[in-house]
Design an enzyme around this catalytic site. Sequence first.
Site, PDB file in Angstrom:
ATOM      1  N   HIS A  53      -2.487   1.642   6.945  1.00 40.00           N
ATOM      2  CA  HIS A  53      -3.224   1.239   5.363  1.00 40.00           C
ATOM      3  C   HIS A  53      -3.159   2.631   4.589  1.00 40.00           C
ATOM      4  O   HIS A  53      -3.228   3.748   5.335  1.00 40.00           O
ATOM      5  CB  HIS A  53      -4.320   0.304   5.124  1.00 40.00           C
ATOM      6  CG  HIS A  53      -4.843  -0.046   4.204  1.00 40.00           C
ATOM      7  ND1 HIS A  53      -3.893  -0.249   3.126  1.00 40.00           N
ATOM      8  CD2 HIS A  53      -5.739  -0.057   3.866  1.00 40.00           C
ATOM      9  CE1 HIS A  53      -3.859  -0.637   2.406  1.00 40.00           C
ATOM     10  NE2 HIS A  53      -5.610  -0.814   2.444  1.00 40.00           N
ATOM     11  N   CYS A  56       0.998  -0.774  -0.206  1.00 36.37           N
ATOM     12  CA  CYS A  56       0.232   0.237   0.103  1.00 36.37           C
ATOM     13  C   CYS A  56       0.650   1.502  -0.049  1.00 36.37           C
ATOM     14  O   CYS A  56       0.630   2.003  -0.420  1.00 36.37           O
ATOM     15  CB  CYS A  56      -0.739   0.350   1.081  1.00 36.37           C
ATOM     16  SG  CYS A  56       0.109   0.418   2.587  1.00 36.37           S
TER      17      CYS A  56
END
Lengths: 144, 203
Positions: A90, A21
């Site tokens: 994230h 990510c």
Amino acid sequence: MSAADIIHICENVWEANKSDCNAFAKAVASHYGVTLTGRANDIVDQISSPANGWVKLSNGVAAQQKAAEGALVIGGLKGSAMTPPEEHGHVVVVVDGDLAHGAYPTAYWGKLNSVGAKRKTINWAWKAGDRDNVTYAWRRVETA
Amino acid sequence: MRARVWACLGVLVPSVAAAGFEPATPRPGAAGWTVEAGDHLLDVGVPDDPAHPRLWEAEPLVIRHTGGSCHVGGLGPLAAVHVDVSGGRALVTSVSGSYTLLATVRLADCMVLDRLPAFTGTLQVQDDEVVTAAACECGDDHAPCVCHAAQVVSVTPEGRLLDRPDDPRVERLTRETLGVGFTGRALVDSPGTPRARLVAPLH
């Protein structure tokens, strides 16, 4: 830059970064000369700081609107802000598209140790309870 | 360029179990996407992609039986379900952020028996055991990665998820994936490459 340009860049960098990510967000940002560094938690800190040129957005609706205008919009949640708190955060790249449940914008993201998602609403990235705590921020970027 | 991604890639692929938990794939039907578990039917909600589903919304996960229904909240987008029909339990795998969330659920009343977050995208379920792959998050090119060893997790008869870091497979599986063996968490240079080096354990 248009909203379509951002989507085009996301598509271009997807394959090489779909399993990470932070690398995905960095790759999209760097295409426009915007530097993001470190791990996902670090990126959330960076987009949260006006000193870095980022402007925070109030929620996913505002993030979708800004992405539709062609701005670079990053969403992220630090691990410490998860319920319960965890180590790793994230991050996603918000793009023009649908809002799920009237609140959760469309995005691209890589996913560590797996495969992320292309043009999905972020309710597929975080569970209820976490997704409402996502930080969104935008920057104006010029055509690459 | 340093390899950033070294862990096994792919979706969650459970193995076939001879006893205990068995994989149960959601199927579409008149009642939506459901999983059959003996006398119970698990309503997993809408899929992310009806043609090629990888996740189901499960908000909430509804468990129906002849006497009524109950629901389980607080799960993430659901990635896999394993059921132990004789034990009356389900092992539910969902995701949130960079984590895979394991939860054991009692089918009769939807009680969540235990939860365990795992920093991994790859796991296998066999019988009453879950094995997760080692995984790392790397940042900048010259900084070591934060890595998590493989995990061997036993599901007890009561549904508890019991992490077993002393299981000898933990270090071996971690070495196979990352190139260095350890348990728990550690800083690792160039994991998953021939240059992999254990920098320091993390406590």
